[in-house]
Design a protein around this motif. Structure first.
Motif, PDB file in Angstrom:
ATOM      1  N   TYR A 294      34.627  31.151  35.158  1.00 57.27           N
ATOM      2  CA  TYR A 294      35.664  31.527  34.914  1.00 57.27           C
ATOM      3  C   TYR A 294      35.351  33.143  35.092  1.00 57.27           C
ATOM      4  N   GLU A 295      34.516  33.344  35.606  1.00 57.72           N
ATOM      5  CA  GLU A 295      33.802  35.224  35.780  1.00 57.72           C
ATOM      6  C   GLU A 295      34.391  35.298  36.922  1.00 57.72           C
ATOM      7  N   SER A 296      33.739  34.834  38.159  1.00 58.25           N
ATOM      8  CA  SER A 296      34.595  34.563  39.528  1.00 58.25           C
ATOM      9  C   SER A 296      35.959  34.321  39.436  1.00 58.25           C
ATOM     10  N   ILE A 297      36.834  33.667  38.998  1.00 65.76           N
ATOM     11  CA  ILE A 297      38.231  33.647  38.720  1.00 65.76           C
ATOM     12  C   ILE A 297      38.542  35.232  38.772  1.00 65.76           C
ATOM     13  N   LEU A 298      37.835  35.642  37.762  1.00 68.88           N
ATOM     14  CA  LEU A 298      38.620  36.971  36.720  1.00 68.88           C
ATOM     15  C   LEU A 298      38.216  37.730  37.896  1.00 68.88           C
ATOM     16  N   SER A 299      37.081  37.781  38.324  1.00 72.99           N
ATOM     17  CA  SER A 299      36.250  39.412  39.673  1.00 72.99           C
ATOM     18  C   SER A 299      36.728  38.237  40.659  1.00 72.99           C
TER      19      SER A 299
END
Length: 176
Positions: free
Chosen positions: A55-60
């Motif tokens: 999730y955090e990787s997608i958002l960043s």
């Protein structure tokens, strides 16, 4: 008299201690990763941790290192034209998360050639459809990107009851 030596079964506690000593982490019940700290252990839920990392990787806008399984023979799926048109543009994004599909211009189908280890082919096709439909419905919504990231993370996370290698556990823990 011949004496037979009894071989003692290794105790689970000793095995866990050895694993922790060698790797500083081990898997518990195919659900948790135990990380050895100085005077204690930390338990990490493997499924939730992988979902958070994705999730955090997608958002960043970073590419994740999602383990994918290449299929021996690609599986073809057909979408309605309004989804197919938009899906062609989404293929590079899906590829970053272990879903590799190619558009077949001859018949308008999509060939799935690789999928995340924890996902079935049907789940990959359904995820692609849902992402397109949600993008269309929520085009102007502020949190549309977060919803898409959460949906991808939920579908491509490491599942419970999945045995992880030491390398997989180390990679996941280092990404938290």
């Amino acid at each position: 008299e011949e004496l037979k030596e009894k071989k003692e079964e290794p105790k689970i506690e000793n095995t866990i201690t050895n694993l922790a000593k060698n790797y500083n982490l081990f898997q518990v019940g195919e659900r948790y990763i135990a990380v050895k700290l100085k005077n204690s252990f930390m338990l990490i839920d493997q499924s939730r941790a992988s979902m958070r990392v994705i999730y955090e990787s997608i958002l960043s806008n970073n590419k994740t290192q999602t383990d994918s399984q290449h299929l021996l023979s690609p599986i073809k799926h057909f979408y309605p034209p309004h989804i197919s048109f938009q899906l062609v543009e989404m293929l590079p994004i899906l590829r970053n998360y272990g879903i590799e599909m190619q558009y077949d211009k001859q018949d308008g189908g999509f060939l799935l050639s690789a999928k995340p280890l924890a996902s079935t082919a049907d789940e990959c096709f359904e995820l692609a459809r849902e992402i397109i439909e949600e993008n269309t419905e929520n085009l102007y919504e502020e949190n549309a990107e977060e919803k898409r990231a959460l949906k991808i993370a939920q579908r491509t996370k490491i599942a419970y009851n999945e045995t992880l290698s030491v390398e997989q556990m180390q990679t996941l823990v280092s990404q938290l």
